[in-house]
Scaffold this motif. Structure first.
Motif, PDB file in Angstrom:
ATOM      1  N   THR A 166       0.845  -1.197   0.000  1.00 16.85           N
ATOM      2  CA  THR A 166       0.000   0.000   0.000  1.00 16.85           C
ATOM      3  C   THR A 166       0.878   1.243   0.000  1.00 16.85           C
ATOM      4  O   THR A 166       1.853   1.325   0.748  1.00 16.85           O
ATOM      5  CB  THR A 166      -0.902   0.001   1.237  1.00 16.85           C
ATOM      6  OG1 THR A 166      -1.799  -1.123   1.161  1.00 16.85           O
ATOM      7  CG2 THR A 166      -1.725   1.276   1.308  1.00 16.85           C
ATOM      8  N   GLY A 167       0.530   2.192  -0.868  1.00 13.82           N
ATOM      9  CA  GLY A 167       1.308   3.407  -1.005  1.00 13.82           C
ATOM     10  C   GLY A 167       2.388   3.331  -2.064  1.00 13.82           C
ATOM     11  O   GLY A 167       3.013   4.347  -2.379  1.00 13.82           O
ATOM     12  N   GLY A 168       2.604   2.160  -2.616  1.00 12.52           N
ATOM     13  CA  GLY A 168       3.643   1.978  -3.623  1.00 12.52           C
ATOM     14  C   GLY A 168       3.221   2.465  -4.998  1.00 12.52           C
ATOM     15  O   GLY A 168       2.113   2.980  -5.190  1.00 12.52           O
ATOM     16  N   SER A 169       4.119   2.274  -5.962  1.00 16.25           N
ATOM     17  CA  SER A 169       3.893   2.761  -7.323  1.00 16.25           C
ATOM     18  C   SER A 169       4.233   1.684  -8.340  1.00 16.25           C
ATOM     19  O   SER A 169       5.089   0.823  -8.089  1.00 16.25           O
ATOM     20  CB  SER A 169       4.767   3.991  -7.597  1.00 16.25           C
ATOM     21  OG  SER A 169       4.459   5.055  -6.727  1.00 16.25           O
ATOM     22  N   LEU A 170       3.569   1.762  -9.466  1.00 21.82           N
ATOM     23  CA  LEU A 170       3.871   0.908 -10.608  1.00 21.82           C
ATOM     24  C   LEU A 170       3.615   1.703 -11.879  1.00 21.82           C
ATOM     25  O   LEU A 170       2.800   2.636 -11.891  1.00 21.82           O
ATOM     26  CB  LEU A 170       2.974  -0.340 -10.636  1.00 21.82           C
ATOM     27  CG  LEU A 170       3.275  -1.467  -9.664  1.00 21.82           C
ATOM     28  CD1 LEU A 170       2.160  -2.507  -9.705  1.00 21.82           C
ATOM     29  CD2 LEU A 170       4.614  -2.119  -9.961  1.00 21.82           C
ATOM     30  N   ARG A 171       4.293   1.313 -12.964  1.00 23.23           N
ATOM     31  CA  ARG A 171       4.052   1.912 -14.268  1.00 23.23           C
ATOM     32  C   ARG A 171       3.707   0.808 -15.258  1.00 23.23           C
ATOM     33  O   ARG A 171       4.537  -0.058 -15.536  1.00 23.23           O
ATOM     34  CB  ARG A 171       5.275   2.689 -14.753  1.00 23.23           C
ATOM     35  CG  ARG A 171       5.023   3.489 -16.026  1.00 23.23           C
ATOM     36  CD  ARG A 171       6.303   4.038 -16.587  1.00 23.23           C
ATOM     37  NE  ARG A 171       6.076   5.069 -17.600  1.00 23.23           N
ATOM     38  CZ  ARG A 171       6.843   5.249 -18.655  1.00 23.23           C
ATOM     39  NH1 ARG A 171       7.889   4.462 -18.855  1.00 23.23           N
ATOM     40  NH2 ARG A 171       6.571   6.215 -19.520  1.00 23.23           N
ATOM     41  N   LEU A 172       2.506   0.857 -15.767  1.00 22.67           N
ATOM     42  CA  LEU A 172       2.055  -0.126 -16.740  1.00 22.67           C
ATOM     43  C   LEU A 172       2.284   0.389 -18.157  1.00 22.67           C
ATOM     44  O   LEU A 172       2.215   1.597 -18.408  1.00 22.67           O
ATOM     45  CB  LEU A 172       0.563  -0.420 -16.555  1.00 22.67           C
ATOM     46  CG  LEU A 172       0.101  -0.826 -15.155  1.00 22.67           C
ATOM     47  CD1 LEU A 172      -1.381  -1.175 -15.189  1.00 22.67           C
ATOM     48  CD2 LEU A 172       0.916  -1.970 -14.611  1.00 22.67           C
ATOM     49  N   SER A 173       2.536  -0.548 -19.069  1.00 22.70           N
ATOM     50  CA  SER A 173       2.692  -0.216 -20.485  1.00 22.70           C
ATOM     51  C   SER A 173       1.772  -1.090 -21.310  1.00 22.70           C
ATOM     52  O   SER A 173       1.525  -2.250 -20.967  1.00 22.70           O
ATOM     53  CB  SER A 173       4.139  -0.458 -20.940  1.00 22.70           C
ATOM     54  OG  SER A 173       5.043   0.356 -20.244  1.00 22.70           O
ATOM     55  N   CYS A 174       1.284  -0.533 -22.401  1.00 28.66           N
ATOM     56  CA  CYS A 174       0.463  -1.296 -23.342  1.00 28.66           C
ATOM     57  C   CYS A 174       0.934  -0.949 -24.745  1.00 28.66           C
ATOM     58  O   CYS A 174       0.834   0.207 -25.169  1.00 28.66           O
ATOM     59  CB  CYS A 174      -1.005  -0.958 -23.188  1.00 28.66           C
ATOM     60  SG  CYS A 174      -2.049  -1.618 -24.511  1.00 28.66           S
TER      61      CYS A 174
ATOM     62  N   GLY B 286      -1.178  -3.189 -35.206  1.00 29.99           N
ATOM     63  CA  GLY B 286      -2.301  -3.242 -36.124  1.00 29.99           C
ATOM     64  C   GLY B 286      -2.798  -1.853 -36.442  1.00 29.99           C
ATOM     65  O   GLY B 286      -2.155  -0.854 -36.127  1.00 29.99           O
ATOM     66  N   HIS B 287      -3.953  -1.789 -37.044  1.00 32.25           N
ATOM     67  CA  HIS B 287      -4.519  -0.512 -37.457  1.00 32.25           C
ATOM     68  C   HIS B 287      -5.229   0.143 -36.287  1.00 32.25           C
ATOM     69  O   HIS B 287      -6.383  -0.138 -35.991  1.00 32.25           O
ATOM     70  CB  HIS B 287      -5.498  -0.729 -38.607  1.00 32.25           C
ATOM     71  CG  HIS B 287      -6.073   0.541 -39.149  1.00 32.25           C
ATOM     72  ND1 HIS B 287      -5.302   1.508 -39.744  1.00 32.25           N
ATOM     73  CD2 HIS B 287      -7.338   1.014 -39.165  1.00 32.25           C
ATOM     74  CE1 HIS B 287      -6.063   2.513 -40.112  1.00 32.25           C
ATOM     75  NE2 HIS B 287      -7.314   2.239 -39.778  1.00 32.25           N
ATOM     76  N   THR B 288      -4.534   1.044 -35.602  1.00 27.41           N
ATOM     77  CA  THR B 288      -5.066   1.638 -34.380  1.00 27.41           C
ATOM     78  C   THR B 288      -5.708   2.995 -34.578  1.00 27.41           C
ATOM     79  O   THR B 288      -6.425   3.478 -33.702  1.00 27.41           O
ATOM     80  CB  THR B 288      -3.957   1.790 -33.329  1.00 27.41           C
ATOM     81  OG1 THR B 288      -2.981   2.706 -33.838  1.00 27.41           O
ATOM     82  CG2 THR B 288      -3.289   0.456 -33.017  1.00 27.41           C
ATOM     83  N   TYR B 289      -5.499   3.634 -35.717  1.00 30.27           N
ATOM     84  CA  TYR B 289      -5.856   5.044 -35.818  1.00 30.27           C
ATOM     85  C   TYR B 289      -7.259   5.304 -36.327  1.00 30.27           C
ATOM     86  O   TYR B 289      -7.614   6.451 -36.613  1.00 30.27           O
ATOM     87  CB  TYR B 289      -4.792   5.790 -36.618  1.00 30.27           C
ATOM     88  CG  TYR B 289      -3.540   5.904 -35.802  1.00 30.27           C
ATOM     89  CD1 TYR B 289      -2.508   4.979 -35.946  1.00 30.27           C
ATOM     90  CD2 TYR B 289      -3.409   6.886 -34.828  1.00 30.27           C
ATOM     91  CE1 TYR B 289      -1.376   5.045 -35.145  1.00 30.27           C
ATOM     92  CE2 TYR B 289      -2.273   6.961 -34.036  1.00 30.27           C
ATOM     93  CZ  TYR B 289      -1.266   6.032 -34.205  1.00 30.27           C
ATOM     94  OH  TYR B 289      -0.154   6.100 -33.413  1.00 30.27           O
ATOM     95  N   SER B 290      -8.080   4.257 -36.419  1.00 27.53           N
ATOM     96  CA  SER B 290      -9.497   4.482 -36.699  1.00 27.53           C
ATOM     97  C   SER B 290     -10.259   4.809 -35.418  1.00 27.53           C
ATOM     98  O   SER B 290     -11.439   5.173 -35.470  1.00 27.53           O
ATOM     99  CB  SER B 290     -10.104   3.250 -37.362  1.00 27.53           C
ATOM    100  OG  SER B 290     -10.006   2.136 -36.504  1.00 27.53           O
TER     101      SER B 290
ATOM    102  N   LYS C 110       5.677   4.945 -30.672  1.00 29.26           N
ATOM    103  CA  LYS C 110       5.865   3.576 -30.191  1.00 29.26           C
ATOM    104  C   LYS C 110       4.546   2.824 -30.081  1.00 29.26           C
ATOM    105  O   LYS C 110       4.536   1.670 -29.633  1.00 29.26           O
ATOM    106  CB  LYS C 110       6.559   3.585 -28.830  1.00 29.26           C
ATOM    107  CG  LYS C 110       7.963   4.148 -28.852  1.00 29.26           C
ATOM    108  CD  LYS C 110       8.594   4.099 -27.471  1.00 29.26           C
ATOM    109  CE  LYS C 110      10.002   4.641 -27.505  1.00 29.26           C
ATOM    110  NZ  LYS C 110      10.637   4.614 -26.163  1.00 29.26           N
ATOM    111  N   GLU C 111       3.442   3.474 -30.433  1.00 29.10           N
ATOM    112  CA  GLU C 111       2.099   2.892 -30.312  1.00 29.10           C
ATOM    113  C   GLU C 111       1.891   2.313 -28.909  1.00 29.10           C
ATOM    114  O   GLU C 111       1.414   1.193 -28.738  1.00 29.10           O
ATOM    115  CB  GLU C 111       1.875   1.839 -31.393  1.00 29.10           C
ATOM    116  CG  GLU C 111       1.958   2.410 -32.809  1.00 29.10           C
ATOM    117  CD  GLU C 111       0.965   1.808 -33.759  1.00 29.10           C
ATOM    118  OE1 GLU C 111      -0.172   2.289 -33.854  1.00 29.10           O
ATOM    119  OE2 GLU C 111       1.351   0.815 -34.411  1.00 29.10           O
TER     120      GLU C 111
END
Length: 125
Positions: free
Chosen positions: A14-22, A26-30, A79-80
């Motif tokens: 509790t109180g900690g930190s994390l950094r998620l990435s996704c 593919g074709h993301t810009y629609s 980097k999408e």
């Protein structure tokens, strides 16, 4: 076909930190926005945060009330990739975190692609 690879989860106190990435492929810009969702054991998947996705839309963000002031969403279009910086984590943040694309910043009911594997975040008390 858009696919997502989520990473960065883990076990924190509790109180900690994390950094998620996704990372999206593919074709993301629609889509107009990209964001994070989470699903805790025995609960429905819920929206967490969103960010406008195509570069020409600039940067606007939206958060669910429970994470405002603690979580920050950001992106790197080259980097999408979309990120979720999570600070002051609480046990109720424990869940599998997923990303997806949708229509607009606040219109996230219909997502554009299949869900990825997600990344597990566990916050111990």
């Amino acid at each position: 076909q858009v696919q997502f690879i989520e990473s960065g989860g883990g076990l924190v106190q509790t109180g900690g930190s994390l950094r998620l990435s996704c990372v999206a492929s593919g074709h993301t810009y629609s889509s107009g926005a990209m964001g994070w969702f989470r699903q805790a054991p025995g609960k429905e998947r819920e929206f967490v945060a969103s960010i406008t996705w195509p570069t020409w839309l600039g940067v606007s963000k939206y958060y669910v009330d429970s994470v405002k002031g603690r979580f920050t969403i950001s992106k790197d279009n080259a980097k999408e990739t979309v990120y979720l910086e999570m600070n002051d984590l609480k046990p109720e943040d424990t869940a599998v975190y997923y990303c997806n694309l949708f229509t607009t910043l606040r219109d996230y009911e219909r997502v554009y692609a299949k869900w990825g594997q997600g990344t597990q975040v566990t916050v111990s008390s």
